[in-house]
Design a protein around this motif. Sequence first.
Motif, PDB file in Angstrom:
ATOM      1  N   LEU A   1      47.728  40.610  45.061  1.00 29.55           N
ATOM      2  CA  LEU A   1      48.279  41.332  46.129  1.00 29.55           C
ATOM      3  C   LEU A   1      49.816  41.078  45.936  1.00 29.55           C
ATOM      4  CD1 LEU A   1      45.990  40.342  49.256  1.00 29.55           C
ATOM      5  CD2 LEU A   1      46.063  42.408  47.636  1.00 29.55           C
ATOM      6  N   VAL A   2      50.332  39.854  45.314  1.00 33.54           N
ATOM      7  CA  VAL A   2      51.876  39.726  45.185  1.00 33.54           C
ATOM      8  C   VAL A   2      52.073  40.366  43.847  1.00 33.54           C
ATOM      9  CG1 VAL A   2      53.493  37.935  44.569  1.00 33.54           C
ATOM     10  CG2 VAL A   2      51.638  37.442  46.516  1.00 33.54           C
ATOM     11  N   CYS A   3      51.351  40.196  42.883  1.00 35.39           N
ATOM     12  CA  CYS A   3      51.569  41.024  41.530  1.00 35.39           C
ATOM     13  C   CYS A   3      50.567  41.959  41.140  1.00 35.39           C
ATOM     14  CB  CYS A   3      51.808  39.839  40.477  1.00 35.39           C
ATOM     15  SG  CYS A   3      52.571  38.481  40.816  1.00 35.39           S
ATOM     16  N   PRO A   4      50.791  42.875  41.874  1.00 34.99           N
ATOM     17  CA  PRO A   4      49.683  44.113  41.783  1.00 34.99           C
ATOM     18  C   PRO A   4      49.220  44.584  40.155  1.00 34.99           C
ATOM     19  CG  PRO A   4      51.294  44.825  43.471  1.00 34.99           C
ATOM     20  CD  PRO A   4      51.842  43.690  42.788  1.00 34.99           C
ATOM     21  N   LYS A   5      50.265  44.507  39.151  1.00 32.63           N
ATOM     22  CA  LYS A   5      50.215  45.044  38.126  1.00 32.63           C
ATOM     23  C   LYS A   5      49.941  44.179  36.941  1.00 32.63           C
ATOM     24  CE  LYS A   5      52.421  49.694  38.633  1.00 32.63           C
ATOM     25  NZ  LYS A   5      51.061  50.285  38.943  1.00 32.63           N
ATOM     26  N   ALA A   6      49.944  42.602  37.434  1.00 34.62           N
ATOM     27  CA  ALA A   6      49.638  41.681  36.457  1.00 34.62           C
ATOM     28  C   ALA A   6      48.454  41.560  35.768  1.00 34.62           C
ATOM     29  CB  ALA A   6      50.130  40.326  37.073  1.00 34.62           C
ATOM     30  N   ASN A   7      48.526  41.144  34.498  1.00 37.53           N
ATOM     31  CA  ASN A   7      47.208  40.846  33.971  1.00 37.53           C
ATOM     32  C   ASN A   7      46.727  39.344  34.267  1.00 37.53           C
ATOM     33  OD1 ASN A   7      46.445  43.122  32.477  1.00 37.53           O
ATOM     34  ND2 ASN A   7      48.202  42.611  30.901  1.00 37.53           N
TER      35      ASN A   7
ATOM     36  N   ARG B   1      32.935  33.744  36.556  1.00 37.49           N
ATOM     37  CA  ARG B   1      33.632  34.747  35.867  1.00 37.49           C
ATOM     38  C   ARG B   1      33.651  36.056  36.568  1.00 37.49           C
ATOM     39  NH1 ARG B   1      32.549  34.261  30.067  1.00 37.49           N
ATOM     40  NH2 ARG B   1      34.245  33.185  29.215  1.00 37.49           N
ATOM     41  N   LYS B   2      32.278  36.383  37.004  1.00 35.91           N
ATOM     42  CA  LYS B   2      32.106  37.711  37.779  1.00 35.91           C
ATOM     43  C   LYS B   2      32.764  37.645  38.887  1.00 35.91           C
ATOM     44  CE  LYS B   2      27.557  37.471  36.540  1.00 35.91           C
ATOM     45  NZ  LYS B   2      26.171  37.822  36.780  1.00 35.91           N
ATOM     46  N   LEU B   3      32.620  36.607  39.732  1.00 33.91           N
ATOM     47  CA  LEU B   3      33.333  36.505  41.063  1.00 33.91           C
ATOM     48  C   LEU B   3      34.844  36.683  40.702  1.00 33.91           C
ATOM     49  CD1 LEU B   3      31.574  33.798  42.715  1.00 33.91           C
ATOM     50  CD2 LEU B   3      31.502  36.317  43.371  1.00 33.91           C
ATOM     51  N   GLY B   4      35.561  36.031  39.904  1.00 34.20           N
ATOM     52  CA  GLY B   4      36.797  36.219  39.621  1.00 34.20           C
ATOM     53  C   GLY B   4      37.338  37.768  39.326  1.00 34.20           C
ATOM     54  N   LEU B   5      36.349  38.178  38.554  1.00 36.79           N
ATOM     55  CA  LEU B   5      36.791  39.660  38.229  1.00 36.79           C
ATOM     56  C   LEU B   5      36.388  40.709  39.415  1.00 36.79           C
ATOM     57  CD1 LEU B   5      34.970  40.146  34.598  1.00 36.79           C
ATOM     58  CD2 LEU B   5      37.389  40.071  35.157  1.00 36.79           C
ATOM     59  N   SER B   6      35.813  40.195  40.460  1.00 38.02           N
ATOM     60  CA  SER B   6      35.477  41.038  41.691  1.00 38.02           C
ATOM     61  C   SER B   6      36.513  40.661  42.711  1.00 38.02           C
ATOM     62  CB  SER B   6      33.964  40.917  41.991  1.00 38.02           C
ATOM     63  OG  SER B   6      33.197  41.038  41.079  1.00 38.02           O
ATOM     64  N   ARG B   7      37.299  39.767  42.359  1.00 41.48           N
ATOM     65  CA  ARG B   7      38.254  39.448  43.536  1.00 41.48           C
ATOM     66  C   ARG B   7      39.816  39.411  42.822  1.00 41.48           C
ATOM     67  NH1 ARG B   7      34.349  34.618  45.822  1.00 41.48           N
ATOM     68  NH2 ARG B   7      33.087  35.995  47.141  1.00 41.48           N
ATOM     69  N   GLY B   8      40.025  40.301  41.972  1.00 43.82           N
ATOM     70  CA  GLY B   8      41.280  40.451  41.376  1.00 43.82           C
ATOM     71  C   GLY B   8      41.716  40.499  39.874  1.00 43.82           C
ATOM     72  N   ALA B   9      40.722  39.878  39.392  1.00 43.75           N
ATOM     73  CA  ALA B   9      41.073  39.482  37.842  1.00 43.75           C
ATOM     74  C   ALA B   9      40.653  40.673  37.025  1.00 43.75           C
ATOM     75  CB  ALA B   9      40.278  38.112  37.277  1.00 43.75           C
ATOM     76  N   ASN B  10      41.308  40.755  35.924  1.00 38.76           N
ATOM     77  CA  ASN B  10      41.132  41.795  35.199  1.00 38.76           C
ATOM     78  C   ASN B  10      41.115  41.493  33.477  1.00 38.76           C
ATOM     79  OD1 ASN B  10      44.092  41.660  34.981  1.00 38.76           O
ATOM     80  ND2 ASN B  10      44.094  43.786  34.319  1.00 38.76           N
ATOM     81  N   VAL B  11      40.987  40.222  33.311  1.00 38.33           N
ATOM     82  CA  VAL B  11      41.147  39.705  31.856  1.00 38.33           C
ATOM     83  C   VAL B  11      40.044  38.694  31.888  1.00 38.33           C
ATOM     84  CG1 VAL B  11      42.536  38.533  29.865  1.00 38.33           C
ATOM     85  CG2 VAL B  11      43.661  40.170  31.875  1.00 38.33           C
ATOM     86  N   ILE B  12      39.332  38.440  30.592  1.00 40.03           N
ATOM     87  CA  ILE B  12      38.566  37.387  30.228  1.00 40.03           C
ATOM     88  C   ILE B  12      38.732  36.855  28.886  1.00 40.03           C
ATOM     89  CG2 ILE B  12      36.332  36.684  29.496  1.00 40.03           C
ATOM     90  CD1 ILE B  12      34.990  38.079  31.819  1.00 40.03           C
ATOM     91  N   MET B  13      38.884  35.731  28.692  1.00 44.85           N
ATOM     92  CA  MET B  13      39.326  35.043  27.535  1.00 44.85           C
ATOM     93  C   MET B  13      38.361  34.312  26.937  1.00 44.85           C
ATOM     94  SD  MET B  13      43.312  33.713  28.605  1.00 44.85           S
ATOM     95  CE  MET B  13      43.446  32.924  27.376  1.00 44.85           C
ATOM     96  N   PRO B  14      37.329  35.046  26.165  1.00 42.21           N
ATOM     97  CA  PRO B  14      36.155  34.153  25.426  1.00 42.21           C
ATOM     98  C   PRO B  14      36.794  33.394  24.543  1.00 42.21           C
ATOM     99  CG  PRO B  14      35.746  36.496  25.505  1.00 42.21           C
ATOM    100  CD  PRO B  14      37.257  36.390  25.918  1.00 42.21           C
ATOM    101  N   ASN B  15      36.200  32.358  24.357  1.00 46.81           N
ATOM    102  CA  ASN B  15      36.427  31.072  23.516  1.00 46.81           C
ATOM    103  C   ASN B  15      35.923  31.701  21.756  1.00 46.81           C
ATOM    104  OD1 ASN B  15      37.264  28.909  21.928  1.00 46.81           O
ATOM    105  ND2 ASN B  15      36.625  27.356  23.472  1.00 46.81           N
TER     106      ASN B  15
END
Length: 365
Positions: free
Chosen positions: A287-293, A309-323
């Motif tokens: 909400l504070v940084c709408p366009k950030a990754n 991971r899925k909850l993070g993506l459903s609650r604002g996230a748009n990146v995953i960093m697979p190891n």
Amino acid sequence: MNRTEIANWLRETRPKRLAELWHLADETRRKNVGDGVFLRGLIELSNHCRRRCLYCGIRADNGTVTRYRMTPNEVVETAILAKKLGYGTVVIQSGEDFSYSKESIAEIIERVKNETDIIVTLSLGERPEEDWLAWKKAGANRYLLRFETSSPALYRAIHPSAKTVTSIEVGDRLTMLKTLREIGYEIGSGVMTGLPGQSWDDLAADISLFGELALDMIGCGPFLPHPQTPIGKYFPPNPKTGLCTFGELSEPQKTFCAEAGIPMLDPAEQVVCDAELPFKVIALTRLVCPKANIPSTTAIATVDPVSGRKLGLSRGANVIMPNLTPTQYRKLYSIYPNKAASTQSAEETDQMARQHILEIGRFPR
Ligand code: SAH
């Protein structure tokens, strides 16, 4: 949103209100950065570190760690694998390991660029400006440096100086982020949530600061106590969740905090990281940084490997960093215990990430 509003949201527990927050963050994410999820391949270059951060499992003083360094060939091979798997970016992360010279890192970057033309993000800690300049010239694109907490007192306490290192002010890292941006990097930062001595107001200030710094990337995760660190020894993890627990401070905890300089907070002020807090931080950051990754981080996946991971993506996230670190090194990059995916192969980690993304109706990019 001002700091008081952010702090109120952080303390919110009513399910109905939280459902509103998740919805608002998800909508904001969808409108501003779309449904694609960026995959960024993490390469953990080395677990040697000259620093003594009180929370980190690979701190210099931890004699129980088997130390490793990846060779330039191994890094290039891993980047080629990332490219084959369809990744647009690799993130090369490491302890502060000065046995990799300015030149040797520059050479690794040049080779990775020549062979894959992939975007290179660096997360190698504090280095002299001339190193950052040389690496930019060699083709690196982005730099990640978390400021960890915006509370100067807490920052100083948990980052004691080592013989060769003097920067122990959060302000120094903020200046470094500015320098990195001036050099031409896209910059990323972030904090841990639930450190002893971190107040709800501090965490609200961290999130406000993300907005002021206009960061390109913001990664946050729960603080996970590591038993072989000073903080982990006095503030052991809850064996079920891995998260830090707090009550009234015990006498040994008080003595430890007093000696380290960690602020001793009233229990009502102390941030307690439960299963939901990392998602509140992601949602409010969106909400504070709408366009950030914003990544749904490995620390979140460590607390809840099935749905974190899925909850993070459903609650604002748009990146995953697979190891993608070669399996034999993964468990040695033990910044905290039981790190997610530490026994998998790169292909398995990649498959799992893609599956998580598809399961929630999004698509990998
Ligand atoms: N040396 C680099 C990379 C550090 S590791 C640097 O200083 O930037 C990446 C991040 O892991 C750190 O910035 C910190 O926020 C996080 N981290 C370290 N120990 C942790 C712990 N015990 N629990 C949760 N996160 C941790």
